[in-house]
Design a protein around this motif. Structure first.
Motif, PDB file in Angstrom:
ATOM      1  N   GLU A 118       0.807  -1.227   0.000  1.00 27.72           N
ATOM      2  CA  GLU A 118       0.000   0.000   0.000  1.00 27.72           C
ATOM      3  C   GLU A 118       0.840   1.276   0.000  1.00 27.72           C
ATOM      4  OE1 GLU A 118      -3.408  -0.008   0.037  1.00 27.72           O
ATOM      5  OE2 GLU A 118      -3.741  -2.138   0.337  1.00 27.72           O
ATOM      6  N   GLY A 119       2.171   1.152   0.129  1.00 23.85           N
ATOM      7  CA  GLY A 119       3.006   2.351   0.186  1.00 23.85           C
ATOM      8  C   GLY A 119       2.956   2.988   1.566  1.00 23.85           C
ATOM      9  N   TYR A 120       3.250   4.287   1.623  1.00 24.98           N
ATOM     10  CA  TYR A 120       3.241   4.978   2.906  1.00 24.98           C
ATOM     11  C   TYR A 120       1.848   4.954   3.531  1.00 24.98           C
ATOM     12  CZ  TYR A 120       7.915   6.921   3.294  1.00 24.98           C
ATOM     13  OH  TYR A 120       9.261   7.075   3.466  1.00 24.98           O
ATOM     14  N   VAL A 121       1.815   4.824   4.851  1.00 22.04           N
ATOM     15  CA  VAL A 121       0.577   5.008   5.608  1.00 22.04           C
ATOM     16  C   VAL A 121       0.487   6.513   5.861  1.00 22.04           C
ATOM     17  CG1 VAL A 121      -0.667   4.381   7.706  1.00 22.04           C
ATOM     18  CG2 VAL A 121       0.899   2.736   6.637  1.00 22.04           C
ATOM     19  N   VAL A 122      -0.197   7.183   4.956  1.00 24.17           N
ATOM     20  CA  VAL A 122      -0.092   8.639   4.906  1.00 24.17           C
ATOM     21  C   VAL A 122      -0.592   9.326   6.178  1.00 24.17           C
ATOM     22  CG1 VAL A 122      -0.875  10.677   3.652  1.00 24.17           C
ATOM     23  CG2 VAL A 122       0.056   8.731   2.400  1.00 24.17           C
ATOM     24  N   PRO A 123      -1.673   8.849   6.816  1.00 28.31           N
ATOM     25  CA  PRO A 123      -2.059   9.514   8.070  1.00 28.31           C
ATOM     26  C   PRO A 123      -0.954   9.454   9.136  1.00 28.31           C
ATOM     27  CG  PRO A 123      -3.882   8.213   7.217  1.00 28.31           C
ATOM     28  CD  PRO A 123      -2.673   7.852   6.379  1.00 28.31           C
ATOM     29  N   SER A 124      -0.227   8.323   9.210  1.00 27.26           N
ATOM     30  CA  SER A 124       0.893   8.236  10.162  1.00 27.26           C
ATOM     31  C   SER A 124       2.011   9.185   9.762  1.00 27.26           C
ATOM     32  CB  SER A 124       1.469   6.812  10.199  1.00 27.26           C
ATOM     33  OG  SER A 124       0.539   5.893  10.707  1.00 27.26           O
ATOM     34  N   LEU A 125       2.269   9.252   8.458  1.00 28.84           N
ATOM     35  CA  LEU A 125       3.324  10.137   7.956  1.00 28.84           C
ATOM     36  C   LEU A 125       2.969  11.598   8.220  1.00 28.84           C
ATOM     37  CD1 LEU A 125       5.951  10.433   6.312  1.00 28.84           C
ATOM     38  CD2 LEU A 125       4.533  10.454   4.248  1.00 28.84           C
ATOM     39  N   ASP A 126       1.725  11.968   7.908  1.00 25.72           N
ATOM     40  CA  ASP A 126       1.307  13.361   8.112  1.00 25.72           C
ATOM     41  C   ASP A 126       1.341  13.745   9.594  1.00 25.72           C
ATOM     42  OD1 ASP A 126       1.021  13.715   5.413  1.00 25.72           O
ATOM     43  OD2 ASP A 126      -1.158  13.752   5.409  1.00 25.72           O
ATOM     44  N   ALA A 127       1.007  12.779  10.463  1.00 22.20           N
ATOM     45  CA  ALA A 127       1.063  13.067  11.908  1.00 22.20           C
ATOM     46  C   ALA A 127       2.495  13.367  12.328  1.00 22.20           C
ATOM     47  CB  ALA A 127       0.503  11.888  12.707  1.00 22.20           C
ATOM     48  N   LEU A 128       3.450  12.626  11.778  1.00 18.59           N
ATOM     49  CA  LEU A 128       4.853  12.840  12.127  1.00 18.59           C
ATOM     50  C   LEU A 128       5.349  14.172  11.555  1.00 18.59           C
ATOM     51  CD1 LEU A 128       7.159  11.419  13.610  1.00 18.59           C
ATOM     52  CD2 LEU A 128       7.707  10.223  11.471  1.00 18.59           C
ATOM     53  N   ILE A 129       4.970  14.450  10.303  1.00 23.03           N
ATOM     54  CA  ILE A 129       5.358  15.728   9.690  1.00 23.03           C
ATOM     55  C   ILE A 129       4.807  16.891  10.520  1.00 23.03           C
ATOM     56  CG2 ILE A 129       5.012  17.228   7.670  1.00 23.03           C
ATOM     57  CD1 ILE A 129       4.896  14.640   5.955  1.00 23.03           C
ATOM     58  N   GLY A 130       3.591  16.730  11.033  1.00 22.02           N
ATOM     59  CA  GLY A 130       2.927  17.819  11.739  1.00 22.02           C
ATOM     60  C   GLY A 130       3.198  17.882  13.230  1.00 22.02           C
ATOM     61  N   SER A 131       3.982  16.935  13.757  1.00 22.64           N
ATOM     62  CA  SER A 131       4.172  16.891  15.209  1.00 22.64           C
ATOM     63  C   SER A 131       5.215  17.884  15.685  1.00 22.64           C
ATOM     64  CB  SER A 131       4.613  15.485  15.630  1.00 22.64           C
ATOM     65  OG  SER A 131       5.133  15.537  16.948  1.00 22.64           O
ATOM     66  N   PRO A 132       4.918  18.625  16.756  1.00 19.87           N
ATOM     67  CA  PRO A 132       5.920  19.553  17.277  1.00 19.87           C
ATOM     68  C   PRO A 132       7.019  18.851  18.076  1.00 19.87           C
ATOM     69  CG  PRO A 132       3.879  19.719  18.537  1.00 19.87           C
ATOM     70  CD  PRO A 132       3.620  18.751  17.421  1.00 19.87           C
ATOM     71  N   ASP A 133       6.781  17.657  18.595  1.00 20.38           N
ATOM     72  CA  ASP A 133       7.742  17.138  19.584  1.00 20.38           C
ATOM     73  C   ASP A 133       7.874  15.623  19.632  1.00 20.38           C
ATOM     74  OD1 ASP A 133       5.291  16.664  20.586  1.00 20.38           O
ATOM     75  OD2 ASP A 133       5.501  17.900  22.375  1.00 20.38           O
ATOM     76  N   VAL A 134       7.470  14.931  18.543  1.00 19.77           N
ATOM     77  CA  VAL A 134       7.620  13.474  18.506  1.00 19.77           C
ATOM     78  C   VAL A 134       8.500  13.121  17.316  1.00 19.77           C
ATOM     79  CG1 VAL A 134       6.383  11.299  18.052  1.00 19.77           C
ATOM     80  CG2 VAL A 134       5.472  12.955  19.698  1.00 19.77           C
ATOM     81  N   VAL A 135       9.380  12.140  17.495  1.00 20.53           N
ATOM     82  CA  VAL A 135      10.335  11.784  16.457  1.00 20.53           C
ATOM     83  C   VAL A 135      10.536  10.269  16.497  1.00 20.53           C
ATOM     84  CG1 VAL A 135      12.376  12.106  17.922  1.00 20.53           C
ATOM     85  CG2 VAL A 135      12.552  12.554  15.487  1.00 20.53           C
ATOM     86  N   ALA A 136      10.895   9.680  15.343  1.00 15.88           N
ATOM     87  CA  ALA A 136      11.110   8.227  15.290  1.00 15.88           C
ATOM     88  C   ALA A 136      12.546   7.905  15.681  1.00 15.88           C
ATOM     89  CB  ALA A 136      10.809   7.701  13.895  1.00 15.88           C
ATOM     90  N   VAL A 137      12.715   6.887  16.517  1.00 15.38           N
ATOM     91  CA  VAL A 137      14.050   6.502  16.981  1.00 15.38           C
ATOM     92  C   VAL A 137      14.385   5.043  16.665  1.00 15.38           C
ATOM     93  CG1 VAL A 137      14.120   8.231  18.816  1.00 15.38           C
ATOM     94  CG2 VAL A 137      13.175   5.952  19.307  1.00 15.38           C
ATOM     95  N   ASP A 138      13.447   4.317  16.092  1.00 15.51           N
ATOM     96  CA  ASP A 138      13.724   2.924  15.718  1.00 15.51           C
ATOM     97  C   ASP A 138      12.633   2.483  14.754  1.00 15.51           C
ATOM     98  OD1 ASP A 138      15.028   0.489  15.598  1.00 15.51           O
ATOM     99  OD2 ASP A 138      14.746  -0.009  17.716  1.00 15.51           O
ATOM    100  N   GLU A 139      12.846   1.329  14.096  1.00 18.17           N
ATOM    101  CA  GLU A 139      11.806   0.785  13.240  1.00 18.17           C
ATOM    102  C   GLU A 139      11.722  -0.720  13.441  1.00 18.17           C
ATOM    103  OE1 GLU A 139      12.667   1.488   9.072  1.00 18.17           O
ATOM    104  OE2 GLU A 139      14.143  -0.110   9.041  1.00 18.17           O
ATOM    105  N   VAL A 140      10.581  -1.286  13.081  1.00 14.99           N
ATOM    106  CA  VAL A 140      10.365  -2.736  13.111  1.00 14.99           C
ATOM    107  C   VAL A 140       9.774  -3.098  11.757  1.00 14.99           C
ATOM    108  CG1 VAL A 140       9.161  -4.657  14.237  1.00 14.99           C
ATOM    109  CG2 VAL A 140       9.794  -2.627  15.580  1.00 14.99           C
ATOM    110  N   VAL A 141      10.274  -4.148  11.131  1.00 18.04           N
ATOM    111  CA  VAL A 141       9.721  -4.615   9.860  1.00 18.04           C
ATOM    112  C   VAL A 141       9.137  -6.006  10.067  1.00 18.04           C
ATOM    113  CG1 VAL A 141      10.212  -5.155   7.444  1.00 18.04           C
ATOM    114  CG2 VAL A 141      11.409  -3.269   8.559  1.00 18.04           C
ATOM    115  N   LEU A 142       7.880  -6.183   9.684  1.00 11.04           N
ATOM    116  CA  LEU A 142       7.180  -7.468   9.850  1.00 11.04           C
ATOM    117  C   LEU A 142       6.746  -8.022   8.502  1.00 11.04           C
ATOM    118  CD1 LEU A 142       4.388  -7.319  12.590  1.00 11.04           C
ATOM    119  CD2 LEU A 142       6.743  -8.138  12.799  1.00 11.04           C
TER     120      LEU A 142
END
Lengths: 334, 334
Positions: A83-107
């Motif tokens: 499905e490609g990017y989960v755009v609502p999750s991406l937009d939430a991160l782009i729009g967040s003032p104080d949350v950032v990704a520090v790791d990833e998990v691939v399933l």
């Protein structure tokens, strides 16, 4: 006794995101994965309880819990191979003032078919409409009546005596179901990538712990909002990466909410933001007047991204310079 | 009496895609829109029946119907302002040997709430899980029990006497329902873009008719599979666009199915493939050894894509060169 880590995630229980949280917590317990806290110091026995997982109702709720430090991390799906990017999750991160990704998990995304131990005659097959679609072959072959559910997990949780429910393997254990068939999806090899979110001001602590454990290959996810738009803007930006020798493993344009025709570029680069090539690019972009925001830094997967393409993998109908003129005209419509 | 145009689409009836088909056919009837056939010649009275719409079960079925010329065109959703690209539709187009986009339709996505004229006490609200999510405010305020459906159209079609069903405005007329409330989505302004697909060998006929009607501003959607990957590949490609003065309005990377770490670039450029800047870029890409495929050419929307960005529209938390050093370090994590 060490404090258990708290991980909020986009629920309900029994989703692939829940499974991603469990895998991440298990890695933490083994000490293979990053982040601050007692587990990384080895205070917890290998394989012991690594933490607790807390389902929340929306991506915004996960962000809020991370921001407010009601949880240590948050986990959300960010990209699927289908499905490609989960755009609502991406937009939430782009729009967040104080949350950032520090790791990833691939399933690997794989569906099992479950039934109640006390099931009767099976008449229905239930899952989220996307789950039913991804297992269309199994559904058709079963001859059962498809019944949509609000989530695969809900289908499993609410399975009646006449229902086959489709969901992640986790759901069997979680809801006391028997496995009726394994890996019933139409296509194997689908994968989903999840981001582990932390407060921006705790990012160095998480990333420092991963560095201390020996992680040395990184990726950075960056939002670049160019000062001016129009022809050449993307070339100007990608040139800076090329000159610094920094590979981009992904680039997408996302429209700015408020302005039609204006975009933010979401770029994943194959270095940590603090490494020399990335620092050069970031400084060049700033000097050019662009607005920047690091959306995440996380360990890189082990991929070979250099090399020549195998022609068998090129999309059918593509043309190259050695095709004849009619074929090129047909392929390009020029 | 002219032959009615046949348009296949991803069904069921009553979806936003169905609404897009109807709008496209109506434009054809008015002579405002492109393509070959009797309507474009003015043989049909304005507002008269422009054609017939045929729901199919999958995107692959729509492609097959177009390929086999069982239909004149096919219509599929390709991009939503909220969810981004509809990747299965995009991948089908990238992978198709003989189908290409020749037009687009853009719809405002708005949900109405419907009830049966003979409804009783209302207890449930039904829609696709995404529809329920997009109308979460209305659902919560209604106090009704949410019931997922396989599609919004199915929710409307199957609405019982105790159900409020959510769907496109089209569903009221289609299923004989009364409008209970209009525009019940949480956020206005959501839009979905649909592509009109035709056989590649009929593309010139469609595009020629649009040119004959005076369409002069175009976009081209292009798949570029680079000969080699690694640092600099995207810069090399975007440079060619910059040197030719051709604006890219969108670029995304899609992984090649068979090869982890290798990508096809899907680029939308603001010219027709046959216009001089685009021809220059396409020839340069071919000369560099890349594999190319035009995925579509369609009239451009009327947008102003030049200009300086309003700082109010930059994602919150972004930093610029004039921020202080601590703020830059926090924003970039470098």
């Amino acid at each position: 006794m060490s404090r258990a880590l708290r991980a909020a995630y986009l629920g309900p229980e029994g989703t692939f995101t829940h499974q991603a949280v469990r895998e991440w917590l298990a890695l933490r317990a083994k000490g293979d994965d990053g982040g601050p806290g007692p587990i990384a110091t080895g205070a917890t026995a290998p394989g012991g309880p690594a933490g607790t997982a807390h389902p929340l109702a929306t991506v915004a709720d996960v962000h809020d819990a991370v921001s407010a430090r009601a949880t240590d991390v948050g986990v959300v799906a960010i990209e699927s191979s289908v499905e490609g990017y989960v755009v609502p999750s991406l937009d939430a991160l782009i729009g967040s003032p104080d949350v950032v990704a520090v790791d990833e998990v691939v399933l690997d995304v794989s569906f099992d078919a479950f039934v109640r131990p006390d099931h009767g005659e099976l008449r229905e097959v239930s899952a989220h409409p996307h789950g039913l679609a991804q297992c269309a072959g199994f559904v058709a072959a079963s001859g059962l009546h498809p019944v949509p559910s609000s989530s695969n997990a809900a289908a499993c949780r609410d399975a009646g005596p006449h229902t086959v429910a489709l969901g992640p393997s986790l759901c069997g254990e979680l809801y006391g179901l028997e496995t009726h068939a394994r890996a019933v999806e139409d296509f194997r090899g689908g994968r989903t990538r999840f981001l582990v979110l932390a407060p921006r001001d705790a990012a160095r602590e998480h990333l420092g712990a991963a560095r201390a454990r020996g992680v040395s290959a990184w990726r950075t996810m960056l939002a670049v909002t160019p000062l001016r738009v129009g022809p050449g803007v993307l070339a100007r930006i990608t040139d800076m990466f090329a000159r610094a020798g920094v590979n981009m493993s992904s680039l997408i344009t996302r429209p700015l909410k408020a302005r039609q025709g204006q975009y933010v570029f979401v770029i994943t680069l194959d270095e940590a933001a603090w490494e020399s090539g990335a620092r050069t690019v970031l400084a060049d972009l700033l000097a050019a007047g662009d607005s920047l925001k690091t959306l995440g830094v996380f360990p890189a997967p082990d991929l070979d991204v250099d090399g020549t393409l195998d022609p068998d993998h090129v999309p059918v109908g593509s043309v190259t310079a050695d095709a004849d003129s009619a074929e090129i005209t047909r392929g390009l419509l020029w």
